[in-house]
Design a protein around this motif. Sequence first.
Motif, PDB file in Angstrom:
ATOM      1  N   ASP A   1       0.749  -1.275   0.014  1.00  0.00           N
ATOM      2  CA  ASP A   1       0.036  -0.022   0.024  1.00  0.00           C
ATOM      3  C   ASP A   1       0.777   1.352  -0.064  1.00  0.00           C
ATOM      4  OD1 ASP A   1      -2.225  -1.419  -0.109  1.00  0.00           O
ATOM      5  OD2 ASP A   1      -2.515  -1.205   2.212  1.00  0.00           O
ATOM      6  N   ARG A   2       2.141   1.244   0.667  1.00  0.00           N
ATOM      7  CA  ARG A   2       2.839   2.310   0.730  1.00  0.00           C
ATOM      8  C   ARG A   2       3.481   2.519  -0.550  1.00  0.00           C
ATOM      9  NH1 ARG A   2       5.753   0.546   4.560  1.00  0.00           N
ATOM     10  NH2 ARG A   2       4.610   1.640   6.299  1.00  0.00           N
ATOM     11  N   VAL A   3       3.765   1.690  -1.347  1.00  0.00           N
ATOM     12  CA  VAL A   3       4.493   1.808  -2.605  1.00  0.00           C
ATOM     13  C   VAL A   3       3.289   2.078  -3.738  1.00  0.00           C
ATOM     14  CG1 VAL A   3       5.384   0.544  -4.488  1.00  0.00           C
ATOM     15  CG2 VAL A   3       6.166   0.114  -2.361  1.00  0.00           C
ATOM     16  N   LYS A   4       1.969   1.826  -3.449  1.00  0.00           N
ATOM     17  CA  LYS A   4       1.004   2.055  -4.524  1.00  0.00           C
ATOM     18  C   LYS A   4       0.190   3.518  -4.117  1.00  0.00           C
ATOM     19  CE  LYS A   4       0.366  -2.470  -6.087  1.00  0.00           C
ATOM     20  NZ  LYS A   4      -0.680  -3.825  -6.104  1.00  0.00           N
ATOM     21  N   ARG A   5       0.698   3.871  -3.016  1.00  0.00           N
ATOM     22  CA  ARG A   5      -0.111   5.403  -2.560  1.00  0.00           C
ATOM     23  C   ARG A   5       0.269   6.248  -3.498  1.00  0.00           C
ATOM     24  NH1 ARG A   5      -0.249   6.675   3.650  1.00  0.00           N
ATOM     25  NH2 ARG A   5      -1.875   5.210   3.465  1.00  0.00           N
ATOM     26  N   PRO A   6      -0.474   6.975  -4.069  1.00  0.00           N
ATOM     27  CA  PRO A   6      -0.208   8.198  -5.021  1.00  0.00           C
ATOM     28  C   PRO A   6       0.276   9.463  -4.323  1.00  0.00           C
ATOM     29  CG  PRO A   6      -2.605   7.986  -4.744  1.00  0.00           C
ATOM     30  CD  PRO A   6      -1.965   7.004  -3.935  1.00  0.00           C
ATOM     31  N   GLY A   7       0.979  10.531  -4.857  1.00  0.00           N
ATOM     32  CA  GLY A   7       1.070  11.726  -4.475  1.00  0.00           C
ATOM     33  C   GLY A   7       2.440  11.649  -3.736  1.00  0.00           C
ATOM     34  N   PHE A   8       2.453  12.471  -2.530  1.00  0.00           N
ATOM     35  CA  PHE A   8       3.581  12.628  -1.794  1.00  0.00           C
ATOM     36  C   PHE A   8       3.280  11.965  -0.249  1.00  0.00           C
ATOM     37  CE2 PHE A   8       3.961  16.195  -4.646  1.00  0.00           C
ATOM     38  CZ  PHE A   8       5.510  16.420  -4.935  1.00  0.00           C
TER      39      PHE A   8
END
Length: 259
Positions: free
Chosen positions: A140-147
């Motif tokens: 989830d951390r890798v796939k999370r968009p943005g900053f």
Amino acid sequence: NSRAESQNPKELLDPRFRQALYRAVDRQGVSDAVTRGLAPTADSIVPPFYAVRKDVESAIVQYPYDLAAAQRALQDLGWAKAPDGVMRNAQGQEFRFLVASTAMARSQREVNSAVAGWKELGIQVDEQFDPPSLTVSDEDRVKRPGFGVPGGRADEFLTDRLSCDTVPTPATGFRGRNSGSWCNAEAQTLIDGLRTTIKPDERMQILRGLLGVIGRELPIMPMYWDLDPILVANGITGVPQPSSPSRVSTFNIAQWDKQ
């Protein structure tokens, strides 16, 4: 606080946009909000108090806080603040992205102060603060968009945090320190060079080259250097300030003295 509607715009993958965004971050304001201004602001992955700083200073690309310059750069890229106060492109699309962090008072102050300039430009920032009790999976951390707003030691960004070798992928179970998944061939050659080069002069040239690439591409936007308090008994002299990534303050204890 909603991220369901926030998609990672392709603009964030363009270094020119990142350069404009970095100019709109008031790093002194972040330091003021988080550390009452005691923490030195950051302009690279080399702190001002490291001994090596004087040898690499001229290789560091500078982005001083300048909202007007950031606005002009974004306008040149096709984005402007519309009459409704929202930054839009010619198609009317909002410039919107997510900024995520952990819901702690310090992190919230970091995010709120860091994105203030972006909001002033009309950028729509979706802020998400995860509860401290929530464990965000590696995937989830890798796939999370943005900053994201992570911390870290300076030396990590010369190796694992920006290396192609440590990009989390399904093949590695999404394990790896390069959670931003930034992979740059020129930077990787220099990172590999630092891993294998021993001669100090050659290492310095490699480091300068790497700082140049990172400064132009801006895979990360350093904001400030955290305080590293050292408790010293009254009368003890010769204790050095932090000067190496290891943060070891007793390496020269043989040179200490007591008044």
